[in-house]
Design a protein around this motif. Structure first.
Motif, PDB file in Angstrom:
ATOM      1  N   GLN A  94       0.831  -1.184   0.000  1.00  0.00           N
ATOM      2  CA  GLN A  94       0.000   0.000   0.000  1.00  0.00           C
ATOM      3  C   GLN A  94       0.876   1.248   0.000  1.00  0.00           C
ATOM      4  N   LEU A  95       0.343   2.318  -0.575  1.00  0.00           N
ATOM      5  CA  LEU A  95       1.048   3.585  -0.615  1.00  0.00           C
ATOM      6  C   LEU A  95       1.194   4.147   0.795  1.00  0.00           C
ATOM      7  N   GLN A  96       2.411   4.583   1.146  1.00  0.00           N
ATOM      8  CA  GLN A  96       2.675   5.229   2.425  1.00  0.00           C
ATOM      9  C   GLN A  96       3.306   6.591   2.169  1.00  0.00           C
ATOM     10  N   LEU A  97       2.799   7.612   2.853  1.00  0.00           N
ATOM     11  CA  LEU A  97       3.230   8.980   2.643  1.00  0.00           C
ATOM     12  C   LEU A  97       3.859   9.549   3.904  1.00  0.00           C
ATOM     13  N   VAL A  98       4.869  10.392   3.717  1.00  0.00           N
ATOM     14  CA  VAL A  98       5.565  11.041   4.817  1.00  0.00           C
ATOM     15  C   VAL A  98       5.675  12.526   4.521  1.00  0.00           C
ATOM     16  N   GLU A  99       5.151  13.361   5.424  1.00  0.00           N
ATOM     17  CA  GLU A  99       5.244  14.807   5.291  1.00  0.00           C
ATOM     18  C   GLU A  99       6.478  15.327   6.020  1.00  0.00           C
ATOM     19  N   SER A 100       7.041  16.419   5.513  1.00  0.00           N
ATOM     20  CA  SER A 100       8.160  17.076   6.163  1.00  0.00           C
ATOM     21  C   SER A 100       8.177  18.542   5.760  1.00  0.00           C
ATOM     22  N   GLY A 101       8.988  19.336   6.436  1.00  0.00           N
ATOM     23  CA  GLY A 101       9.173  20.726   6.081  1.00  0.00           C
ATOM     24  C   GLY A 101       8.485  21.723   6.983  1.00  0.00           C
ATOM     25  N   GLY A 102       7.708  21.260   7.943  1.00  0.00           N
ATOM     26  CA  GLY A 102       7.039  22.165   8.854  1.00  0.00           C
ATOM     27  C   GLY A 102       8.012  22.812   9.818  1.00  0.00           C
ATOM     28  N   GLY A 103       7.513  23.803  10.538  1.00  0.00           N
ATOM     29  CA  GLY A 103       8.339  24.505  11.498  1.00  0.00           C
ATOM     30  C   GLY A 103       7.685  25.781  11.961  1.00  0.00           C
ATOM     31  N   LEU A 104       8.469  26.610  12.622  1.00  0.00           N
ATOM     32  CA  LEU A 104       8.017  27.901  13.136  1.00  0.00           C
ATOM     33  C   LEU A 104       8.449  28.998  12.180  1.00  0.00           C
ATOM     34  N   VAL A 105       7.507  29.851  11.789  1.00  0.00           N
ATOM     35  CA  VAL A 105       7.797  30.936  10.865  1.00  0.00           C
ATOM     36  C   VAL A 105       7.013  32.173  11.293  1.00  0.00           C
ATOM     37  N   GLN A 106       7.570  33.353  11.027  1.00  0.00           N
ATOM     38  CA  GLN A 106       6.890  34.597  11.346  1.00  0.00           C
ATOM     39  C   GLN A 106       5.805  34.912  10.326  1.00  0.00           C
ATOM     40  N   PRO A 107       4.782  35.669  10.721  1.00  0.00           N
ATOM     41  CA  PRO A 107       3.773  36.089   9.743  1.00  0.00           C
ATOM     42  C   PRO A 107       4.414  36.764   8.540  1.00  0.00           C
ATOM     43  N   GLY A 108       3.922  36.427   7.355  1.00  0.00           N
ATOM     44  CA  GLY A 108       4.496  36.923   6.121  1.00  0.00           C
ATOM     45  C   GLY A 108       5.605  36.069   5.567  1.00  0.00           C
ATOM     46  N   GLY A 109       6.055  35.101   6.324  1.00  0.00           N
ATOM     47  CA  GLY A 109       7.128  34.232   5.896  1.00  0.00           C
ATOM     48  C   GLY A 109       6.652  33.104   5.010  1.00  0.00           C
ATOM     49  N   PHE A 136     -10.009  10.717   0.116  1.00  0.00           N
ATOM     50  CA  PHE A 136      -8.573  10.492   0.229  1.00  0.00           C
ATOM     51  C   PHE A 136      -8.252   9.378   1.220  1.00  0.00           C
ATOM     52  N   GLY A 137      -7.123   8.747   1.000  1.00  0.00           N
ATOM     53  CA  GLY A 137      -6.619   7.729   1.909  1.00  0.00           C
ATOM     54  C   GLY A 137      -5.109   7.773   1.972  1.00  0.00           C
ATOM     55  N   SER A 138      -4.516   6.780   2.599  1.00  0.00           N
ATOM     56  CA  SER A 138      -3.061   6.691   2.757  1.00  0.00           C
ATOM     57  C   SER A 138      -2.486   7.956   3.374  1.00  0.00           C
ATOM     58  N   TRP A 139      -3.089   8.405   4.442  1.00  0.00           N
ATOM     59  CA  TRP A 139      -2.691   9.646   5.105  1.00  0.00           C
ATOM     60  C   TRP A 139      -1.302   9.542   5.716  1.00  0.00           C
ATOM     61  N   GLY A 140      -0.543  10.632   5.592  1.00  0.00           N
ATOM     62  CA  GLY A 140       0.733  10.724   6.281  1.00  0.00           C
ATOM     63  C   GLY A 140       0.543  11.041   7.747  1.00  0.00           C
ATOM     64  N   GLN A 141       1.661  11.183   8.463  1.00  0.00           N
ATOM     65  CA  GLN A 141       1.609  11.420   9.909  1.00  0.00           C
ATOM     66  C   GLN A 141       1.439  12.889  10.264  1.00  0.00           C
ATOM     67  N   GLY A 142       1.650  13.783   9.318  1.00  0.00           N
ATOM     68  CA  GLY A 142       1.486  15.202   9.531  1.00  0.00           C
ATOM     69  C   GLY A 142       2.773  15.901   9.906  1.00  0.00           C
ATOM     70  N   THR A 143       2.837  17.194   9.592  1.00  0.00           N
ATOM     71  CA  THR A 143       3.954  18.038   9.983  1.00  0.00           C
ATOM     72  C   THR A 143       3.404  19.356  10.515  1.00  0.00           C
ATOM     73  N   GLN A 144       3.928  19.809  11.642  1.00  0.00           N
ATOM     74  CA  GLN A 144       3.404  20.988  12.324  1.00  0.00           C
ATOM     75  C   GLN A 144       3.914  22.258  11.671  1.00  0.00           C
ATOM     76  N   VAL A 145       2.995  23.165  11.373  1.00  0.00           N
ATOM     77  CA  VAL A 145       3.316  24.503  10.891  1.00  0.00           C
ATOM     78  C   VAL A 145       2.788  25.498  11.908  1.00  0.00           C
ATOM     79  N   THR A 146       3.668  26.330  12.431  1.00  0.00           N
ATOM     80  CA  THR A 146       3.284  27.348  13.394  1.00  0.00           C
ATOM     81  C   THR A 146       3.702  28.709  12.867  1.00  0.00           C
ATOM     82  N   VAL A 147       2.740  29.611  12.726  1.00  0.00           N
ATOM     83  CA  VAL A 147       2.985  30.967  12.248  1.00  0.00           C
ATOM     84  C   VAL A 147       2.743  31.909  13.411  1.00  0.00           C
ATOM     85  N   SER A 148       3.797  32.508  13.910  1.00  0.00           N
ATOM     86  CA  SER A 148       3.697  33.334  15.106  1.00  0.00           C
ATOM     87  C   SER A 148       4.847  34.327  15.162  1.00  0.00           C
ATOM     88  N   SER A 149       4.576  35.487  15.777  1.00  0.00           N
ATOM     89  CA  SER A 149       5.620  36.470  16.018  1.00  0.00           C
ATOM     90  C   SER A 149       6.435  36.133  17.247  1.00  0.00           C
TER      91      SER A 149
END
Length: 127
Positions: free
Chosen positions: A1-16, A114-127
């Motif tokens: 079965q298809l398995q997906l992995v998300e990456s690239g999330g993180g903390l960024v300032q507004p407008g970033g 949709f199916g084959s959901w990944g585990q997720g990656t956290q995106v936080t937009v904050s000053s």
């Protein structure tokens, strides 16, 4: 079965900007349309964007239209979500998932296609 992995999330300032990646850890993405979703605490899962298997068709939720861009590189077995002009309300866990074709409309129950959901990656937009 298809398995997906998300990456690239993180903390960024507004407008970033951030670029999220959705990679297949098993099998290939070539024959799948891929959608990006997000879910904030206490809120329902929200469809963000979708791209067809060939990359020829892309769709966006109204809330991100003009700011986010979905793309795919089938040679790298990866789908991307480029997020620009980020706002605090974009803060969420972002998921990718697979389907046979992108649904036409962003409506209640959109995620059910949709199916084959990944585990997720956290995106936080904050000053």
């Amino acid at each position: 079965q298809l398995q997906l992995v998300e990456s690239g999330g993180g903390l960024v300032q507004p407008g970033g900007s951030l670029r999220l990646s959705c990679a297949a850890s098993k099998f290939t993405l070539d024959y799948h349309a891929i959608g990006w979703f997000r879910q904030a605490p206490g809120k329902e899962r929200e469809g963000v964007s979708c791209i067809s298997s060939s990359g020829g068709t892309t769709t966006y939720a109204d809330s991100v239209k003009g700011r986010f861009t979905i793309s795919r590189d089938n040679a790298k077995n990866t789908v991307y979500l480029q997020m620009n002009s980020l706002k605090p309300e974009d803060t969420a866990v972002y998921y990718c998932a697979a389907t046979t074709a992108c649904p036409r409309y962003y409506s209640a129950g959109y995620y059910l296609a949709f199916g084959s959901w990944g585990q997720g990656t956290q995106v936080t937009v904050s000053s």
